[in-house]
Design a protein around this motif. Structure first.
Motif, PDB file in Angstrom:
ATOM      1  N   LEU A  11      35.356  44.534  35.062  1.00 59.66           N
ATOM      2  CA  LEU A  11      35.804  45.620  36.078  1.00 59.66           C
ATOM      3  C   LEU A  11      36.260  47.324  35.701  1.00 59.66           C
ATOM      4  CD1 LEU A  11      38.599  42.583  35.803  1.00 59.66           C
ATOM      5  CD2 LEU A  11      37.304  43.224  38.179  1.00 59.66           C
ATOM      6  N   ARG A  12      36.898  47.768  36.599  1.00 58.81           N
ATOM      7  CA  ARG A  12      37.141  49.098  35.685  1.00 58.81           C
ATOM      8  C   ARG A  12      38.343  49.001  35.899  1.00 58.81           C
ATOM      9  NH1 ARG A  12      35.068  53.352  33.976  1.00 58.81           N
ATOM     10  NH2 ARG A  12      35.645  55.798  34.685  1.00 58.81           N
ATOM     11  N   VAL A  13      39.394  48.828  34.707  1.00 63.30           N
ATOM     12  CA  VAL A  13      40.979  48.814  34.367  1.00 63.30           C
ATOM     13  C   VAL A  13      41.028  50.613  34.441  1.00 63.30           C
ATOM     14  CG1 VAL A  13      43.059  47.532  33.977  1.00 63.30           C
ATOM     15  CG2 VAL A  13      40.466  46.150  34.746  1.00 63.30           C
ATOM     16  N   ASN A  14      41.391  51.112  35.073  1.00 63.67           N
ATOM     17  CA  ASN A  14      42.729  51.894  34.529  1.00 63.67           C
ATOM     18  C   ASN A  14      41.908  53.438  34.040  1.00 63.67           C
ATOM     19  OD1 ASN A  14      45.334  50.975  35.727  1.00 63.67           O
ATOM     20  ND2 ASN A  14      45.858  50.208  33.575  1.00 63.67           N
ATOM     21  N   SER A  64      47.585  41.543  43.215  1.00 65.09           N
ATOM     22  CA  SER A  64      46.620  39.969  42.384  1.00 65.09           C
ATOM     23  C   SER A  64      47.264  38.918  41.874  1.00 65.09           C
ATOM     24  CB  SER A  64      47.041  41.242  40.787  1.00 65.09           C
ATOM     25  OG  SER A  64      48.451  40.635  40.037  1.00 65.09           O
ATOM     26  N   CYS A  65      47.879  37.925  42.467  1.00 64.37           N
ATOM     27  CA  CYS A  65      48.592  36.850  42.024  1.00 64.37           C
ATOM     28  C   CYS A  65      47.512  36.046  42.889  1.00 64.37           C
ATOM     29  CB  CYS A  65      49.529  36.718  42.269  1.00 64.37           C
ATOM     30  SG  CYS A  65      50.164  36.856  43.733  1.00 64.37           S
ATOM     31  N   LEU A  66      46.934  37.063  44.001  1.00 61.45           N
ATOM     32  CA  LEU A  66      46.166  35.966  45.162  1.00 61.45           C
ATOM     33  C   LEU A  66      44.851  36.566  45.107  1.00 61.45           C
ATOM     34  CD1 LEU A  66      48.583  36.140  48.321  1.00 61.45           C
ATOM     35  CD2 LEU A  66      48.581  34.038  46.872  1.00 61.45           C
ATOM     36  N   ALA A  67      44.249  37.007  44.144  1.00 56.86           N
ATOM     37  CA  ALA A  67      43.237  37.250  44.022  1.00 56.86           C
ATOM     38  C   ALA A  67      43.048  36.451  42.388  1.00 56.86           C
ATOM     39  CB  ALA A  67      42.866  38.885  43.280  1.00 56.86           C
ATOM     40  N   LEU A  68      42.085  36.122  43.103  1.00 50.97           N
ATOM     41  CA  LEU A  68      40.694  35.787  41.961  1.00 50.97           C
ATOM     42  C   LEU A  68      40.331  36.275  40.995  1.00 50.97           C
ATOM     43  CD1 LEU A  68      38.909  31.862  43.290  1.00 50.97           C
ATOM     44  CD2 LEU A  68      41.004  32.317  41.300  1.00 50.97           C
ATOM     45  N   ALA A  69      40.023  36.578  39.644  1.00 51.14           N
ATOM     46  CA  ALA A  69      39.481  37.667  39.444  1.00 51.14           C
ATOM     47  C   ALA A  69      37.689  37.581  39.536  1.00 51.14           C
ATOM     48  CB  ALA A  69      39.736  37.751  38.058  1.00 51.14           C
ATOM     49  N   VAL A  70      36.866  36.589  39.269  1.00 51.98           N
ATOM     50  CA  VAL A  70      35.962  36.401  39.671  1.00 51.98           C
ATOM     51  C   VAL A  70      35.117  36.843  40.911  1.00 51.98           C
ATOM     52  CG1 VAL A  70      35.221  34.568  38.105  1.00 51.98           C
ATOM     53  CG2 VAL A  70      35.573  33.836  40.489  1.00 51.98           C
ATOM     54  N   ALA A  71      36.485  37.320  42.422  1.00 50.67           N
ATOM     55  CA  ALA A  71      35.445  37.610  43.546  1.00 50.67           C
ATOM     56  C   ALA A  71      35.235  39.205  43.355  1.00 50.67           C
ATOM     57  CB  ALA A  71      36.298  37.168  44.072  1.00 50.67           C
ATOM     58  N   HIS A  72      36.810  40.283  42.308  1.00 56.27           N
ATOM     59  CA  HIS A  72      36.446  41.504  42.325  1.00 56.27           C
ATOM     60  C   HIS A  72      35.233  41.852  41.219  1.00 56.27           C
ATOM     61  CE1 HIS A  72      39.308  41.181  45.223  1.00 56.27           C
ATOM     62  NE2 HIS A  72      39.807  40.442  44.731  1.00 56.27           N
ATOM     63  N   GLN A  73      34.019  40.861  41.232  1.00 55.62           N
ATOM     64  CA  GLN A  73      33.508  41.658  39.682  1.00 55.62           C
ATOM     65  C   GLN A  73      32.355  42.672  40.417  1.00 55.62           C
ATOM     66  OE1 GLN A  73      31.723  40.670  37.241  1.00 55.62           O
ATOM     67  NE2 GLN A  73      29.271  42.336  36.899  1.00 55.62           N
ATOM     68  N   GLY A  74      32.932  44.686  39.206  1.00 57.68           N
ATOM     69  CA  GLY A  74      32.788  45.562  39.378  1.00 57.68           C
ATOM     70  C   GLY A  74      34.093  46.552  40.273  1.00 57.68           C
ATOM     71  N   ALA A  75      35.160  45.504  40.500  1.00 55.32           N
ATOM     72  CA  ALA A  75      35.792  46.340  41.178  1.00 55.32           C
ATOM     73  C   ALA A  75      36.741  47.265  40.000  1.00 55.32           C
ATOM     74  CB  ALA A  75      37.088  45.433  41.365  1.00 55.32           C
ATOM     75  N   GLU A  76      37.402  48.440  40.567  1.00 54.89           N
ATOM     76  CA  GLU A  76      38.048  48.865  40.588  1.00 54.89           C
ATOM     77  C   GLU A  76      39.398  49.136  40.155  1.00 54.89           C
ATOM     78  OE1 GLU A  76      39.165  52.486  38.221  1.00 54.89           O
ATOM     79  OE2 GLU A  76      37.329  51.789  38.797  1.00 54.89           O
ATOM     80  N   VAL A  77      39.895  48.566  39.568  1.00 56.49           N
ATOM     81  CA  VAL A  77      41.584  48.852  39.389  1.00 56.49           C
ATOM     82  C   VAL A  77      42.534  49.205  38.847  1.00 56.49           C
ATOM     83  CG1 VAL A  77      43.270  46.488  38.269  1.00 56.49           C
ATOM     84  CG2 VAL A  77      41.297  45.719  39.219  1.00 56.49           C
ATOM     85  N   VAL A  78      43.332  49.366  39.345  1.00 53.79           N
ATOM     86  CA  VAL A  78      44.584  50.657  38.924  1.00 53.79           C
ATOM     87  C   VAL A  78      45.614  49.406  38.735  1.00 53.79           C
ATOM     88  CG1 VAL A  78      45.741  52.566  38.795  1.00 53.79           C
ATOM     89  CG2 VAL A  78      43.608  52.826  39.293  1.00 53.79           C
ATOM     90  N   THR A  79      46.344  49.235  37.643  1.00 59.86           N
ATOM     91  CA  THR A  79      47.600  49.087  36.703  1.00 59.86           C
ATOM     92  C   THR A  79      49.048  49.869  37.447  1.00 59.86           C
ATOM     93  OG1 THR A  79      47.729  49.314  35.203  1.00 59.86           O
ATOM     94  CG2 THR A  79      46.959  47.229  36.227  1.00 59.86           C
TER      95      THR A  79
END
Length: 172
Positions: A11-14, A64-79
């Motif tokens: 993932l791309r996180v922050n 994010s509590c409802l999202a399975l991490a593996v379903a978001h391969q390659g996603a951009e996440v901003v916290t």
């Protein structure tokens, strides 16, 4: 009992690339908090009803509590930890401070991420359930519109009286 299935995810996180191996049942919230040490997003209800876990997922707000991490391969996440840039608070963070738009602060990270996503939705011209003119290029962001659009984020302290004006101020 069978061993958990471990999966490699990137993932791309922050703004930074992150690759790690997680149990295939890991939520995005647990990945952020337990595997990456980003504790801004909170586990409030773990059912997607309170909004304390809200992050931006590919630019859109998500529980994010409802999202399975593996379903978001390659996603951009901003916290919430990724909202500030170059040592400067995000305009919404500044507005929350200026308007004292928090009490205990537990919901604040989710409120901030949701507000960032909500303002992007307004800029894109997305109407809400209370938008009076569906043909308008950009909905007018009044108090009623802000309250409707932020209704998925609960504040148990009742700081809404300051959260709504903070968002309105930052939107100007």
């Amino acid at each position: 009992m069978p061993a958990p299935e471990l999966v490699e995810i990137s993932l791309r996180v922050n703004g930074g690339e992150r690759s790690l191996v997680v149990d295939s049942r890991t939520s995005l919230l647990d990945l952020l908090r337990e595997h990456l040490g980003l504790t801004g997003a909170k586990k409030g209800c773990d059912h997607g009803q309170c909004g304390a876990c809200t992050v931006l997922l590919d630019g859109r707000r998500a529980n994010s509590c409802l999202a399975l991490a593996v379903a978001h391969q390659g996603a951009e996440v901003v916290t919430v930890e990724g909202l500030a840039a170059g040592g400067e608070l995000h305009p919404l963070q500044r507005a929350f401070v200026e308007h004292d738009a928090f009490q205990c602060g537990y919901c604040t990270p989710g409120q901030l991420c949701s507000a960032v996503g909500m303002l992007a939705e307004v800029e894109a011209g997305w109407p809400s359930a209370v938008t009076p003119d569906l043909s308008a290029a950009r909905p007018e962001l009044d108090e009623r519109e802000i309250r409707e659009r932020m209704s998925g984020n609960l504040c148990r302290c009742g700081a809404y009286a300051n959260i709504v004006p903070a968002i309105a101020d930052a939107a100007r």
